[in-house]
Design a protein around this motif. Sequence first.
Motif, PDB file in Angstrom:
ATOM      1  N   ASP A 363      50.000  41.288  35.938  1.00  0.00           N
ATOM      2  CA  ASP A 363      49.355  39.981  36.113  1.00  0.00           C
ATOM      3  C   ASP A 363      49.967  38.946  35.168  1.00  0.00           C
ATOM      4  OD1 ASP A 363      46.988  38.000  36.541  1.00  0.00           O
ATOM      5  OD2 ASP A 363      46.494  39.670  37.848  1.00  0.00           O
ATOM      6  N   ASP A 364      49.267  37.889  34.983  1.00  0.00           N
ATOM      7  CA  ASP A 364      49.663  36.728  34.183  1.00  0.00           C
ATOM      8  C   ASP A 364      50.119  37.128  32.770  1.00  0.00           C
ATOM      9  OD1 ASP A 364      49.884  34.171  33.287  1.00  0.00           O
ATOM     10  OD2 ASP A 364      47.797  33.607  33.639  1.00  0.00           O
ATOM     11  N   TRP A 411      52.527  39.005  39.373  1.00  0.00           N
ATOM     12  CA  TRP A 411      51.720  37.783  39.527  1.00  0.00           C
ATOM     13  C   TRP A 411      52.583  36.551  39.307  1.00  0.00           C
ATOM     14  CZ3 TRP A 411      50.844  33.677  36.279  1.00  0.00           C
ATOM     15  CH2 TRP A 411      49.700  32.882  36.484  1.00  0.00           C
ATOM     16  N   ARG A 443      42.064  24.041  33.783  1.00  0.00           N
ATOM     17  CA  ARG A 443      42.607  25.237  33.120  1.00  0.00           C
ATOM     18  C   ARG A 443      43.913  24.913  32.381  1.00  0.00           C
ATOM     19  NH1 ARG A 443      44.911  31.116  34.755  1.00  0.00           N
ATOM     20  NH2 ARG A 443      43.517  32.352  33.495  1.00  0.00           N
ATOM     21  N   LYS A 477      51.320  38.688  43.779  1.00  0.00           N
ATOM     22  CA  LYS A 477      50.019  38.016  43.761  1.00  0.00           C
ATOM     23  C   LYS A 477      50.303  36.546  43.470  1.00  0.00           C
ATOM     24  CE  LYS A 477      45.682  38.036  41.043  1.00  0.00           C
ATOM     25  NZ  LYS A 477      44.964  38.739  39.963  1.00  0.00           N
ATOM     26  N   ASP A 479      48.931  33.008  42.746  1.00  0.00           N
ATOM     27  CA  ASP A 479      47.696  32.398  42.236  1.00  0.00           C
ATOM     28  C   ASP A 479      47.789  30.868  42.290  1.00  0.00           C
ATOM     29  OD1 ASP A 479      45.205  32.298  41.056  1.00  0.00           O
ATOM     30  OD2 ASP A 479      45.751  33.516  39.313  1.00  0.00           O
ATOM     31  N   ASN A 481      45.389  27.986  40.253  1.00  0.00           N
ATOM     32  CA  ASN A 481      44.157  27.841  39.473  1.00  0.00           C
ATOM     33  C   ASN A 481      43.664  26.419  39.251  1.00  0.00           C
ATOM     34  OD1 ASN A 481      43.151  30.558  38.456  1.00  0.00           O
ATOM     35  ND2 ASN A 481      45.347  30.713  38.103  1.00  0.00           N
ATOM     36  N   CYS A 526      45.623  34.279  46.102  1.00  0.00           N
ATOM     37  CA  CYS A 526      44.587  34.182  45.074  1.00  0.00           C
ATOM     38  C   CYS A 526      44.501  32.734  44.634  1.00  0.00           C
ATOM     39  CB  CYS A 526      44.976  35.080  43.899  1.00  0.00           C
ATOM     40  SG  CYS A 526      43.896  34.936  42.474  1.00  0.00           S
ATOM     41  N   GLY A 529      40.302  33.288  42.060  1.00  0.00           N
ATOM     42  CA  GLY A 529      39.246  33.832  42.921  1.00  0.00           C
ATOM     43  C   GLY A 529      39.518  33.352  44.327  1.00  0.00           C
ATOM     44  N   ASP A 548      36.890  36.265  41.277  1.00  0.00           N
ATOM     45  CA  ASP A 548      37.079  36.947  39.993  1.00  0.00           C
ATOM     46  C   ASP A 548      35.826  37.729  39.628  1.00  0.00           C
ATOM     47  OD1 ASP A 548      39.634  36.125  39.656  1.00  0.00           O
ATOM     48  OD2 ASP A 548      39.248  34.728  38.016  1.00  0.00           O
TER      49      ASP A 548
HETATM   50  C1  DGJ Z   1      42.939  33.859  38.128  1.00  0.00           C
HETATM   51  C2  DGJ Z   1      42.882  35.082  38.995  1.00  0.00           C
HETATM   52  O1  DGJ Z   1      41.795  34.997  39.861  1.00  0.00           O
HETATM   53  C3  DGJ Z   1      42.787  36.326  38.119  1.00  0.00           C
HETATM   54  O2  DGJ Z   1      42.690  37.467  38.922  1.00  0.00           O
HETATM   55  C4  DGJ Z   1      44.006  36.392  37.225  1.00  0.00           C
HETATM   56  O3  DGJ Z   1      45.155  36.606  37.984  1.00  0.00           O
HETATM   57  C5  DGJ Z   1      44.123  35.112  36.425  1.00  0.00           C
HETATM   58  N1  DGJ Z   1      44.078  33.954  37.258  1.00  0.00           N
HETATM   59  C6  DGJ Z   1      45.390  35.100  35.630  1.00  0.00           C
HETATM   60  O4  DGJ Z   1      45.559  33.930  34.959  1.00  0.00           O
END
Ligand code: DGJ
Length: 740
Positions: A363-364, A411, A443, A477, A479, A481, A526, A529, A548
């Motif tokens: 992941d991140d 990710w 964020r 993945k 993402d 955000n 993603c 979430g 999440d």
């Molecule tokens: C938001 C995602 O929903 C999480 O699963 C995770 O990947 C974080 N970002 C990482 O920053």
Amino acid sequence: MKSINRIKIIPTCLTALALLIVTSKTFAQTLSIPVETEHNALVLQVDKDKNLKMVYYGTKLSSPSEYQYIQNMYKQPDDSGVLDDAYTPSGSTNLAEPAITVTHADGNKSLNLAYVSHQVTKIDDDVSLLTVTLKDPAYDFEVKLFYKTYYKEDVTEQWSVIKHQEKGIVTLNKFASANLNLKGTGFWLKQYHGNWAKEMQPEEAKLTHGIKTIDTKLGTRANLYEPSMFMVSIDKPATEDEGKVLFGAMEWSGNFRVDLELDPANNLRLIAGMNDAASEYHLKPSEEFTTPAFLYTFSDHGKGDASRKIQRWARKYKIVDGEGSRLTLLNNWESTYFDFNEAKLAQLLKDTKKLGVDLFLLDDGWFGNKYPRNGDNAGLGDWQENKQKLPNGISWLVKEAQANGVKFGIWIEPEMVNPASELYTKHPDWVIKQPERPEKYFRNQLVLDLSNPKVQDFVYGIVDGLFTKNPDLAYIKWDCNAVIFNAYSAYLKKDQSHLYIDYVRGLYNVLERVRAKYPKVPLMLCSGGGGRVDYGALKYFTEYWPSDNTEPLERIFIQWEYSYFFPAMTSSNHVTDWGKQPIKFRIDVAMMGKLGFDIVVSKLNEQELAYCHEALKNYDALKDVIWHGDQYRLQSPWDNDAASIMYVNEDRSKAVVFNYLVNNRYGTGTKTPIRLKGLDPKKKYQVKEINLYPGTNSSLDNALTFTGDFLMNIGVNPDVNANRSSVVLQINEINSKLFN
Ligand code: DGJ
């Protein structure tokens, strides 16, 4: 009255396509255009003044020639005469919410749309495309309406293409994808709201006169507060198995707007499309403006039937590899967050193998050097491996994964940038922000301007670079955000109002390119979430991240609601340490979709690990039913102490029923049997409890067999109670090959 019988069949040299074309000259007074699927019909009708009306959507009639009489049975007042238009223009006689509003090149704001022609193209045995051409009699302005129907699935995708040949730019002020008219004695809207970790919270209410709007203006992460999926029950609130209900959703990952107008004639006008807020679009002569599709289906057998139609359609036609398989995985987000190095990851790769899943998902936190990604406040945009954490790079990890007999995934969040990044310093003009205003972060980050082709190349390059350098990379993945604050594009200059639309088009360009080169590689959608779960994006993805919030009790509710619109195989359900539920409960909940883990494997005790192995073995045997079978919601978590959800395979020989206690008050449990669905009444089945925790026995008599008739009329009691808070039942037709 003249009907469709008078349609001329024009011969075509396109052998695979059957083409049917009608022009306005071929009818004298009115013309019915029924669009039928296996159970439903949508009927368009052209009146004597060449207005295109939508006169019906509902259960198909046994005699199609009678569609033409529907309209005359309604004696509802309509001063404007356009309330039931199939694509309502504005600025002329319309007094209601329009589907389209324009400013012509000469500044005039009136629009009328008259029927010109229509044609039906049969794409294959299941799929047909109706195109209706409308033109303004006073301006050289045209709208084509497209209705793509999936016969067996009863699903329609509707969109429009807008074009003109005026002398100058025309401004599109509003541009819906679809404009439906529904008739009924009352309408109940079920819609969703939410926020981070609270996705898909349902609300259902009777619609009153006026307009109810579901919309978003967030730009990216567009569904954070409100997704575009909704249901409208007609005549009375539909239940799982009864009642008339329409399901709708926009196939669009940006700003959308759905207006539900209970009009003065008591009909429901439904207008869905991209959100026009701050988004007027300047259209040059001959340029085509294509709206995204609005997706809908109808059932007169309740919400369950409607959802199975959408799920089948999605698996067959929309999501990537919808009839294929998926990878189980171990993700490290919650076990390490940003704090990892090669040694830790090497151990996690071993744990992936020990757990028995297919893939490790990093992941991140793996990138950024000048601005290392050690938290969410730096590094986004700098997609080079962090040399301290990963001195040997991603390629070493991919190889190490292979050495451990597992695959490797990674990710990315390629649309975003932290101000603390080299990318931001190098390309401030690639960032969406107002030049004269203070930056506002979501964020700690900003959104890259995907309307800019150079930014599209950059984002594509991130993905392509990862795969080129690491051909064995097996999963991504993706993402997203942040939302868009201070919408401004240095690239778009005078066309600032194009940004929200061109952003999403830019994103889809990138995803098209990714899929052209990497057609099948699994991609998880993603957005912090479920901030971006929609079929516009899912067309490019194999699965989505619902939330999440992985607390399993919460997940039962969240997954329950998503499942109305999305098939189980697309729901990435990870077992984590959220909540206080035992590992059995957590895994049993995650098994209802695409199973994954985000736990510290080394902290599992022997029994817990043994349970993981047992559940993974059962999942392997059942996954075909869960991923590709029909889903039946047997007992809702909202109204009962126990929730129950069932999946049945196509030939009704195998099924699985998941049951969970969702109320911890004294003495709660399943006091009465739960009626199963979707089985063959004549077949005999064995009902066997599986996923038993080491050292426990089932309280059910696994030796008994039942007819489908018994199981569907009387039911089976899974004996859910405080000591057995999750119970998984495997249903096998006797004589067929058993699961185990
Ligand atoms: C938001 C995602 O929903 C999480 O699963 C995770 O990947 C974080 N970002 C990482 O920053």
